[in-house]
Each structure stands twice: as C-alpha cells, then as structure tokens.
Design an enzyme around this catalytic site. Structure first.
Site, PDB file in Angstrom:
ATOM      1  N   LYS A   1      43.506  24.347  63.007  1.00  0.00           N
ATOM      2  CA  LYS A   1      44.813  24.419  62.338  1.00  0.00           C
ATOM      3  C   LYS A   1      45.080  23.157  61.516  1.00  0.00           C
ATOM      4  CE  LYS A   1      45.974  28.569  63.691  1.00  0.00           C
ATOM      5  NZ  LYS A   1      46.120  29.686  62.736  1.00  0.00           N
TER       6      LYS A   1
ATOM      7  N   TYR B   1      41.274  24.942  68.561  1.00  0.00           N
ATOM      8  CA  TYR B   1      42.454  25.505  67.885  1.00  0.00           C
ATOM      9  C   TYR B   1      43.171  24.421  67.081  1.00  0.00           C
ATOM     10  CZ  TYR B   1      46.711  28.260  67.180  1.00  0.00           C
ATOM     11  OH  TYR B   1      47.761  28.936  66.612  1.00  0.00           O
TER      12      TYR B   1
ATOM     13  N   THR C   1      54.423  36.737  70.595  1.00  0.00           N
ATOM     14  CA  THR C   1      53.477  37.729  70.057  1.00  0.00           C
ATOM     15  C   THR C   1      52.392  37.965  71.104  1.00  0.00           C
ATOM     16  OG1 THR C   1      51.828  36.216  69.137  1.00  0.00           O
ATOM     17  CG2 THR C   1      53.774  36.659  67.754  1.00  0.00           C
TER      18      THR C   1
ATOM     19  N   ASN D   1      46.660  35.052  57.617  1.00  0.00           N
ATOM     20  CA  ASN D   1      47.353  34.837  58.878  1.00  0.00           C
ATOM     21  C   ASN D   1      46.495  35.137  60.109  1.00  0.00           C
ATOM     22  OD1 ASN D   1      49.832  35.040  60.763  1.00  0.00           O
ATOM     23  ND2 ASN D   1      48.991  37.136  60.769  1.00  0.00           N
TER      24      ASN D   1
ATOM     25  N   ASP E   1      42.902  43.881  59.174  1.00  0.00           N
ATOM     26  CA  ASP E   1      42.761  43.411  60.561  1.00  0.00           C
ATOM     27  C   ASP E   1      41.475  44.009  61.145  1.00  0.00           C
ATOM     28  OD1 ASP E   1      45.296  42.228  62.522  1.00  0.00           O
ATOM     29  OD2 ASP E   1      43.494  42.943  63.552  1.00  0.00           O
TER      30      ASP E   1
ATOM     31  N   ILE F   1      55.692  31.454  69.301  1.00  0.00           N
ATOM     32  CA  ILE F   1      56.318  32.694  68.836  1.00  0.00           C
ATOM     33  C   ILE F   1      55.916  33.823  69.791  1.00  0.00           C
ATOM     34  CG2 ILE F   1      56.543  34.296  66.884  1.00  0.00           C
ATOM     35  CD1 ILE F   1      57.465  31.410  66.204  1.00  0.00           C
TER      36      ILE F   1
HETATM   37  N1  LIG Z   1      52.341  33.138  68.395  1.00  0.00           N
HETATM   38  C1  LIG Z   1      52.340  31.821  68.323  1.00  0.00           C
HETATM   39  O1  LIG Z   1      52.901  31.133  69.198  1.00  0.00           O
HETATM   40  C2  LIG Z   1      51.678  31.122  67.156  1.00  0.00           C
HETATM   41  C3  LIG Z   1      52.030  29.786  66.909  1.00  0.00           C
HETATM   42  C4  LIG Z   1      51.451  29.121  65.841  1.00  0.00           C
HETATM   43  C5  LIG Z   1      50.534  29.781  65.042  1.00  0.00           C
HETATM   44  N2  LIG Z   1      50.205  31.070  65.319  1.00  0.00           N
HETATM   45  C6  LIG Z   1      49.236  31.721  64.442  1.00  0.00           C
HETATM   46  O2  LIG Z   1      49.816  32.869  63.896  1.00  0.00           O
HETATM   47  C7  LIG Z   1      48.775  33.760  63.482  1.00  0.00           C
HETATM   48  C8  LIG Z   1      49.109  35.153  63.974  1.00  0.00           C
HETATM   49  O3  LIG Z   1      49.087  35.136  65.379  1.00  0.00           O
HETATM   50  P1  LIG Z   1      50.129  35.957  66.266  1.00  0.00           P
HETATM   51  O4  LIG Z   1      50.842  34.976  67.090  1.00  0.00           O
HETATM   52  O5  LIG Z   1      50.870  36.912  65.449  1.00  0.00           O
HETATM   53  O6  LIG Z   1      49.116  36.683  67.279  1.00  0.00           O
HETATM   54  P2  LIG Z   1      48.517  38.162  67.281  1.00  0.00           P
HETATM   55  O7  LIG Z   1      47.391  38.113  68.245  1.00  0.00           O
HETATM   56  O8  LIG Z   1      49.613  39.134  67.499  1.00  0.00           O
HETATM   57  O9  LIG Z   1      47.997  38.347  65.795  1.00  0.00           O
HETATM   58  C9  LIG Z   1      46.729  37.938  65.351  1.00  0.00           C
HETATM   59  C10 LIG Z   1      46.124  39.078  64.574  1.00  0.00           C
HETATM   60  O10 LIG Z   1      44.897  38.605  63.986  1.00  0.00           O
HETATM   61  C11 LIG Z   1      43.932  39.650  64.172  1.00  0.00           C
HETATM   62  N3  LIG Z   1      42.581  39.066  64.124  1.00  0.00           N
HETATM   63  C12 LIG Z   1      41.963  38.313  65.059  1.00  0.00           C
HETATM   64  N4  LIG Z   1      40.719  38.019  64.649  1.00  0.00           N
HETATM   65  C13 LIG Z   1      40.558  38.574  63.426  1.00  0.00           C
HETATM   66  C14 LIG Z   1      39.491  38.628  62.497  1.00  0.00           C
HETATM   67  N5  LIG Z   1      38.315  38.017  62.764  1.00  0.00           N
HETATM   68  N6  LIG Z   1      39.677  39.276  61.338  1.00  0.00           N
HETATM   69  C15 LIG Z   1      40.847  39.911  61.058  1.00  0.00           C
HETATM   70  N7  LIG Z   1      41.893  39.928  61.920  1.00  0.00           N
HETATM   71  C16 LIG Z   1      41.741  39.255  63.092  1.00  0.00           C
HETATM   72  C17 LIG Z   1      44.274  40.254  65.523  1.00  0.00           C
HETATM   73  O11 LIG Z   1      43.693  41.545  65.674  1.00  0.00           O
HETATM   74  C18 LIG Z   1      45.787  40.276  65.461  1.00  0.00           C
HETATM   75  O12 LIG Z   1      46.257  41.467  64.849  1.00  0.00           O
HETATM   76  C19 LIG Z   1      47.479  33.171  64.038  1.00  0.00           C
HETATM   77  O13 LIG Z   1      46.795  32.489  63.001  1.00  0.00           O
HETATM   78  C20 LIG Z   1      47.967  32.188  65.092  1.00  0.00           C
HETATM   79  O14 LIG Z   1      47.061  31.141  65.301  1.00  0.00           O
HETATM   80  C21 LIG Z   1      50.765  31.756  66.353  1.00  0.00           C
END
Ligand SMILES: NC(=O)c1ccc[n+]([C@@H]2O[C@H](COP(=O)([O-])OP(=O)(O)OC[C@H]3O[C@@H](n4cnc5c(N)ncnc54)[C@H](O)[C@@H]3O)[C@@H](O)[C@H]2O)c1
Length: 254
Positions: free
Chosen positions: A162, A158, A193, A91, A38, A191
C-alpha cells in the site's frame, strides 16, 4: 440537478464486494456506465445486475488484476463495448497473511500480496492510461490504505504494497498531469467489508480493538469511501492531482 458522472464510462476492479461494489453503485447512481471486474464471478454479476435492476448500465467482466493478459483484455473489452474509458477505480486487493512477522512471512504470501495489491494497480494503470492518452484524458483513483501512510506490525507485505500504491500514484500523477489524466488514491481506514471477516472470526476482540483506534469512534462503511472515490473521479475534483486522500475517521490525524 446534473449527475456527477453522467455519460462517463467507468471501470471498477474488485467490484464484486465491499468498497468496489459500493463504488460501482454510486458511480451508476451518478449516471456512469460501469464495467465491473473481479475474480469473484457470482458476486461480480450480482453488482452489475443490481445496477441494471435500478435502471443503470453495467457489465461484469472476469479479470485477475495480477495477470497482464487479463488486464489488457479487460480494458480492450470495456473500450470495445462502450467506445472509451473515462474513469477507472483500481481497487482490487487482498489482506494477505496478517499476523505474520517479517522473519516468518512466507515468500509465496509476500509475492501474492505484491502481485495483486501493487503489480495489479500498475498493470491497470498501464492499459487504462494507454487508452486515456488515445482519447485525450481521463481520471483514475487507486485504493491504497491508512497502511500506505503509516506502519502496522504483522502486516509487512500489505503495508509495503500500500505504501507502493501511494508512491505509484504520485509518480504516475506527475507523468500525465499535463495530458488531461488525473490520478489520485483513497486511503481508507478500517471499513466493514468481507476483507475483515477472517480477523473478526479469529479474534472476538478485533472489532472493539480496531474501533478504538479510529477517533470517530466507529469503523467506516464502504459507501463512505465510495462517495470520495466518485468525487475524485468527477470533474468536481478537476484540480486534484496526485493526492492520497485518507477516508479514515481521523486515524492518520493522530
Ligand atoms: N476494508 C478495509 O478495512 C480496507 C481498508 C483499507 C484499504 N482497503 C482496500 O480496499 C480494497 C477493497 O477491499 P474491500 O475492503 O472492499 O474488501 P473485499 O474483499 O470486499 O473486496 C476486494 C475485492 O477484490 C477482489 N479481488 C481479490 N483479488 C483479485 C484479483 N487478483 N483480481 C481481481 N479482483 C480481485 C475480491 O474478489 C473482492 O471482490 C482493497 O484494495 C483493500 O486493500 C480495505
């Protein structure tokens, strides 16, 4: 009972918080050694520490998935430490400028979303697959989104990134299916988060509005995505190839 990931070495990007952190913990619970990657150093160390504190094996490595050199070094360091890479969960991702219409979207914001959400997944696949080809197999899961399957206004970069992950997952899965490398994606609904925090802070109605769109009547928890990710990576999913699995409380069934 045998654990699903016993003896496997797993890389999780975006493992500091949210879905990546929850997945790292479930991988470890199932017996994997976890390499957490990360750009959030403190929280990433926190994930690795939590795994070690509960008796598992984990290390944190700082890496920006949008930077080719970081990703190449990350995979090399993981393999240097543990000798192989059995599974990867690509992820890491960002929401970008949600609420901006296409004609207002800035080029910088577009490039940033694409470089992390789509190019980042491609870079990870590139170096992970090079290693998996050398060792004769592996399993990879990418994080797409419900917005990789359907559109949403005000989130063009976004949504495009995706949809790109969904297509990339399918193309890569077909390229390596006969070489023992299974590649799939998860498509989470909303989700709980940290990625949601700015939207909840900006609009008191956000959470009830988004909840109403999920037929199950609530938003999801990161652990509910993590269980699907770990199953897809495990040998229990040995005939699952190139799928984009919604974990979305029914959102894309409507
Ligand atoms: N939470 C939701 O509703 C949701 C829904 C669909 C998809 N997602 C996807 O799930 C994945 C995880 O997101 P989340 O919801 O856990 O959010 P989150 O913000 O908690 O997690 C994302 C993580 O990615 C890290 N990150 C960001 N840019 C980065 C980079 N350039 N290099 C390495 N790490 C990096 C962040 O520091 C963070 O720890 C993402 O791809 C997001 O698009 C989330």
């Amino acid at each position: 009972m045998a654990r699903l990931m016993q003896g496997k070495v797993v890389l999780v990007t975006g493992g500091s918080t949210g879905i990546g952190r929850a997945s790292s913990l479930v991988f470890a619970r199932e017996g994997a050694t976890v390499v957490v990657a990360d750009i959030n150093l403190a929280a990433g160390e926190g994930t690795a520490c939590a795994i070690r504190d509960s008796g598992g094996q984990a290390v944190f490595i700082a890496a920006d998935v949008s930077k080719r050199g970081d990703v190449e070094t990350l995979v090399n360091r993981a393999v240097g430490l543990y000798g192989r890479l059995d599974c990867a969960f690509n992820n890491a991702g960002i929401a970008g400028a949600i609420g901006s219409a296409v004609h207002d979207y800035s080029e910088d914001a577009w490039d940033r979303v694409m470089s992390i959400n789509l190019k980042g997944v491609w870079l990870c696949l590139k170096y992970e697959i090079q290693q998996m080809l050398k060792q004769g197999g592996g399993a990879i899961v990418n994080t797409a989104s419900i917005w990789g399957l359907v559109g949403a206004p005000g989130a063009s970069a976004y949504v495009a990134s995706k949809h790109g992950v969904v297509g990339l997952t399918r193309a890569a899965a077909l390229e390596y299916a006969t070489q023992g490398i299974r590649i799939n994606a998860v498509n989470p609904g909303t989700i709980r988060t940290p990625i949601l925090d700015p939207f909840i802070a900006a609009d008191p109605e956000f959470e009830s509005m988004i909840t109403a769109r999920h037929p199950i009547g609530r938003i999801g928890m990161p652990e509910e995505v993590a269980e699907a990710v770990v199953w897809l990576c495990s040998d229990a999913a040995s005939f699952v190839v190139g799928q984009n699995l919604p974990v979305d409380g029914g959102y894309t069934t409507q």
